[in-house]
Design an enzyme around this catalytic site. Structure first.
Site, PDB file in Angstrom:
ATOM      1  N   HIS A 224       0.825  -1.203   0.000  1.00 34.20           N
ATOM      2  CA  HIS A 224       0.000   0.000   0.000  1.00 34.20           C
ATOM      3  C   HIS A 224       0.860   1.253   0.000  1.00 34.20           C
ATOM      4  CE1 HIS A 224      -3.067   2.940   1.342  1.00 34.20           C
ATOM      5  NE2 HIS A 224      -3.766   2.240   0.468  1.00 34.20           N
ATOM      6  N   HIS A 244      -4.339   6.108  -5.860  1.00 34.02           N
ATOM      7  CA  HIS A 244      -5.471   6.811  -5.247  1.00 34.02           C
ATOM      8  C   HIS A 244      -5.881   7.986  -6.122  1.00 34.02           C
ATOM      9  CE1 HIS A 244      -3.525   4.679  -1.914  1.00 34.02           C
ATOM     10  NE2 HIS A 244      -4.783   4.437  -1.581  1.00 34.02           N
ATOM     11  N   HIS A 253      -7.445  -1.724  -5.327  1.00 27.95           N
ATOM     12  CA  HIS A 253      -7.661  -2.229  -3.973  1.00 27.95           C
ATOM     13  C   HIS A 253      -8.355  -3.601  -3.989  1.00 27.95           C
ATOM     14  CE1 HIS A 253      -6.677   1.937  -2.887  1.00 27.95           C
ATOM     15  NE2 HIS A 253      -6.323   1.454  -1.724  1.00 27.95           N
ATOM     16  N   HIS A 379     -14.741   6.714   2.551  1.00 25.50           N
ATOM     17  CA  HIS A 379     -13.488   5.959   2.634  1.00 25.50           C
ATOM     18  C   HIS A 379     -12.395   6.694   3.394  1.00 25.50           C
ATOM     19  CE1 HIS A 379      -9.415   5.763   0.793  1.00 25.50           C
ATOM     20  NE2 HIS A 379      -9.496   4.547   1.314  1.00 25.50           N
ATOM     21  N   HIS A 383     -10.434   6.315   7.354  1.00 24.56           N
ATOM     22  CA  HIS A 383      -8.985   6.277   7.617  1.00 24.56           C
ATOM     23  C   HIS A 383      -8.616   7.271   8.711  1.00 24.56           C
ATOM     24  CE1 HIS A 383      -6.902   3.707   4.685  1.00 24.56           C
ATOM     25  NE2 HIS A 383      -7.919   3.949   3.864  1.00 24.56           N
ATOM     26  N   PHE A 393      -1.854   7.297   4.445  1.00 30.18           N
ATOM     27  CA  PHE A 393      -1.803   6.249   3.421  1.00 30.18           C
ATOM     28  C   PHE A 393      -0.473   5.488   3.418  1.00 30.18           C
ATOM     29  CE2 PHE A 393      -5.234   8.216   0.496  1.00 30.18           C
ATOM     30  CZ  PHE A 393      -6.208   7.597   1.249  1.00 30.18           C
ATOM     31  N   HIS A 406     -11.294  -1.901   3.769  1.00 30.57           N
ATOM     32  CA  HIS A 406     -11.354  -1.919   2.304  1.00 30.57           C
ATOM     33  C   HIS A 406     -12.256  -3.017   1.759  1.00 30.57           C
ATOM     34  CE1 HIS A 406      -9.354   1.330   0.269  1.00 30.57           C
ATOM     35  NE2 HIS A 406      -8.717   1.499   1.410  1.00 30.57           N
TER      36      HIS A 406
HETATM   37 CU1  C2O Z   1      -5.333   2.782  -0.535  1.00 33.68          CU
HETATM   38 CU2  C2O Z   1      -8.000   3.278   1.864  1.00 33.68          CU
HETATM   39  O1  C2O Z   1      -6.508   3.539   0.784  1.00 33.68           O
END
Ligand code: C2O
Length: 656
Positions: A224, A244, A253, A379, A383, A393, A406
């Protein structure tokens, strides 16, 4: 070995993390003549090709830059001709302002969809000019060369620890495994004891693998980091690869989780193993609550991450609009806001593929052209709300909850498609043929295509059925009264809303600032602008295959630029000029949100640029203002990053 420091967002505090670079490699200069040639013509400001030009030049620099990089040597010449002949053909038939608008649109959005290319093509055919076939323009993103791991964008030239093993260099093509049992991904708050034991055991075993095994937990986390932190350049390009903030977000993802899950299954020697999903969108009020950090991630050592925000432990409800500052809502309000956000970002604001998936990102394009609705929020908010490793990230993959978060995002892709209308997968070959590489459960490097990820059935997994009540959520009328705002419309109960809105527009004839073509910096306070609704007919003729009914009205906030290393957020309201950071988002005037998650150790001064596109057709209908000629758009900076400078280039409305 070089060390680096970076900013993270643990529990709203900037925290210094240190990391160790293990994978520095040389940066090869792979510039090509096309790029250099066109670069001379179209670069309007200082800056280097990989990090983007200065903001003043990004409007044209990014758009023409995209075209510039996309076309390889042999296409270079025709591209130049095309842009100038397009200008000629358009100019013949249009007034200057119209021509300017069209030219800018063609240039800006040349990378945004096949439709846009057809716009260009129709201009060419109208002028009797020869066409370049779509095929010759095909340019899906290719997997990077893993042997060329870059120094990432951090101060002092050091790099985070996220280069992947680069042996073997040659990847094997993915094959569907039809012998796999159909796995069911279950809601993580509903797992039984036996499943929890198995789940924890799988991560225990994964964590026990040596660090240099591509299946180890640390390497999985690095995957990631590598693709959000620009550890690699795009193949044959000096542009950094970033998955992203573009149409690659969903499929990349999905594949990442697919292999992660297969590795966990291999650890257990159990092909039925499936990752549970964190059902944060479900605002049910019964225990166990789906919209808190699930107990399974708190009670099982291999699933814990101690960096999570201490103040967000259960029973604190997840805030799907979180922006680094507690919203101070009671649970009932929080649930209502969460539901309205979900409804906005999946149902009313995401009626077309590009609104949902995000903007086109093709080979040679500058990265992060613009996120889709769900990527922006919920989303990103989840995070930030989870905090700690998840809040950045670069480190998010170090928290096992990431994969469950995810899995829910991935489930929402299926839910969105089930809502019907134009909610379908993208058909652009540059999306379908985009390729990535991942290490599989046998540590073999596998090359996959986006097109092979569109069906979870074919990948042999499915999701437990859970209710999605936000699908039919109706926001509260504004008259519920919110401190600091005045009611200017109600929620579309056919009502005086239309009349109110019209008189509002008259009242504020001189209101706000025409932002198009100028720059506006938001810092702390709300910004209002009146935005004209263009003639739908122009867009209709360009999109013949789409019926009038299906043509979606889209609010476009262009040239959004935020510091990459900081949390920032703004909400978008329609016809609510007094909206402020206390305004509830559970009102029909709320149109959408923009949230930035910081990147690990991005150098101060690095900016993220994007275009924000929000579907507003249903909203205008709900507000009873389907027939007005302009609307007032209010952007409200919010949360921890409220005072972070956010630049926007312009606001306009289009139909797609
Ligand atoms: Cu690659 Cu939720 O981020």
């Amino acid at each position: 070995m070089a060390s680096c420091s970076s900013i993270s967002s643990v529990d709203l505090q900037a925290q210094v993390l240190s990391c160790v670079d293990r994978g520095i490699s040389s940066t090869s200069n792979r510039g090509h003549s096309c790029q250099l040639f066109l670069g001379k013509m179209y670069r309007f400001g200082p800056g280097n090709p990989s990090s983007g030009v200065s903001f003043l030049s990004s409007f044209q620099g990014a758009s023409l830059g995209n075209a510039r990089h996309r076309h390889r040597k042999h296409q270079c010449k025709s591209k130049v001709l095309k842009l100038s002949s397009q200008k000629a053909s358009l100019k013949d038939n249009k007034s200057e302002p119209e021509f300017e608008q069209q030219r800018t649109e063609s240039a800006l959005d040349i990378n945004s969809s096949i439709d846009r290319r057809q716009l260009l093509i129709s201009s060419l055919t109208a002028a009797g000019l020869p066409l370049i076939s779509n095929q010759s323009m095909a340019s899906p993103i290719q997997p990077p060369d893993l042997t060329q791991c870059q120094k990432a964008d951090v101060p002092g030239g050091s790099s985070p620890k996220c280069c992947l093993p680069s042996d073997p260099v040659k990847a094997t093509d993915f094959q569907f495994d039809t012998s796999l049992p159909m796995r069911v991904r279950m809601a993580s708050h509903l797992l039984d004891a036996a499943y929890i034991t198995k789940y924890n055991r799988a991560y225990e075993l994964m964590r026990a693998l040596p660090d240099d095994d591509p299946r180890s937990f640390s390497q999985q986390a690095s995957v990631h980091c590598a693709f959000c932190q620009s550890a690699y350049l795009q193949k044959n390009s000096n542009e950094k690869l970033q998955i992203h903030f573009s149409w690659l977000f969903y499929p990349w993802h999905r594949w990442y989780l697919y292999f992660h899950e297969r590795i966990l299954a291999k650890m257990l020697n159990d092909d039925t193993f499936a990752l549970p999903f964190w059902n944060w969108d479900n605002q049910a009020i019964f225990s166990p609550l789906p919209n808190v950090i699930p107990a399974v991630f708190i009670e099982n050592p291999a699933l814990v991450d101690n960096t999570r925000a201490p103040s967000h432990q259960p029973p604190t409800l997840v805030d799907l609009t979180y922006s680094g500052k507690p919203g101070g809502l009671d649970p009932e309000q929080q649930r209502a806001e969460n539901n309205n956000l979900m409804h906005q970002e999946l149902v009313s604001g995401a009626k077309t593929p590009s609104l949902f998936f995000g903007q086109a990102y093709r080979a040679g394009d500058a990265n992060a052209p613009g996120p889709g609705s769900v990527e922006r929020a919920p989303h990103t908010a989840v995070h930030l709300w989870t905090g700690g490793d998840m809040g950045n990230f670069g480190t998010a993959g170090r928290d096992p909850i990431f994969y469950s978060h995810h899995a829910n995002v991935d489930r929402l892709w299926n839910v969105w498609k089930s809502l019907g209308g134009r909610r379908k997968d993208i058909t652009d070959p540059d999306w379908l043929n985009a390729e990535f590489v991942f290490y599989d459960e046998n540590a073999t490097l596998i090359k996959v295509k986006v097109g092979d990820a569109v069906s979870t059935e074919k990948l042999r997994y499915t999701y437990q059925n859970v209710p999605n009540p936000w699908i039919t959520h109706i926001s509260s009328p504004l008259s519920i009264s919110i401190a600091g705002t005045k009611p200017v419309s109600s929620n579309g109960v056919a009502s005086p809303a239309a009349a109110e809105a019209t008189s509002l527009l008259e009242e504020i004839e001189e209101f706000g600032e025409e932002v198009e073509g100028k720059f506006k910096q938001l810092a702390g306070s709300a910004f209002q602008s009146k935005v004209k609704r263009p003639v739908k007919d122009l867009f209709r003729t360009l999109k013949k295959q789409i019926t009038d009914e299906e043509l979606e009205e889209v609010l476009v906030i262009q040239g959004v630029e935020v510091p990459s290393d900081k949390i920032s957020k703004f909400d978008v309201f329609i016809n609510l000029p007094d909206a402020n950071d206390k305004t509830s988002i559970n009102i029909p005037e709320f149109a959408g949100t923009f949230v930035n998650v910081p990147h690990l150790g991005m150098a101060p001064g690095m900016n993220r640029k994007a275009t924000l596109r929000i579907g507003i057709g249903d909203k205008l209908e709900q507000l009873g203002i389907k027939d007005v000629s302009s609307i007032v758009v209010t952007l409200v900076p919010k949360g921890q990053g409220k005072d972070v400078p956010i630049v926007i280039k312009g606001i306009k409305i289009e139909y797609e």
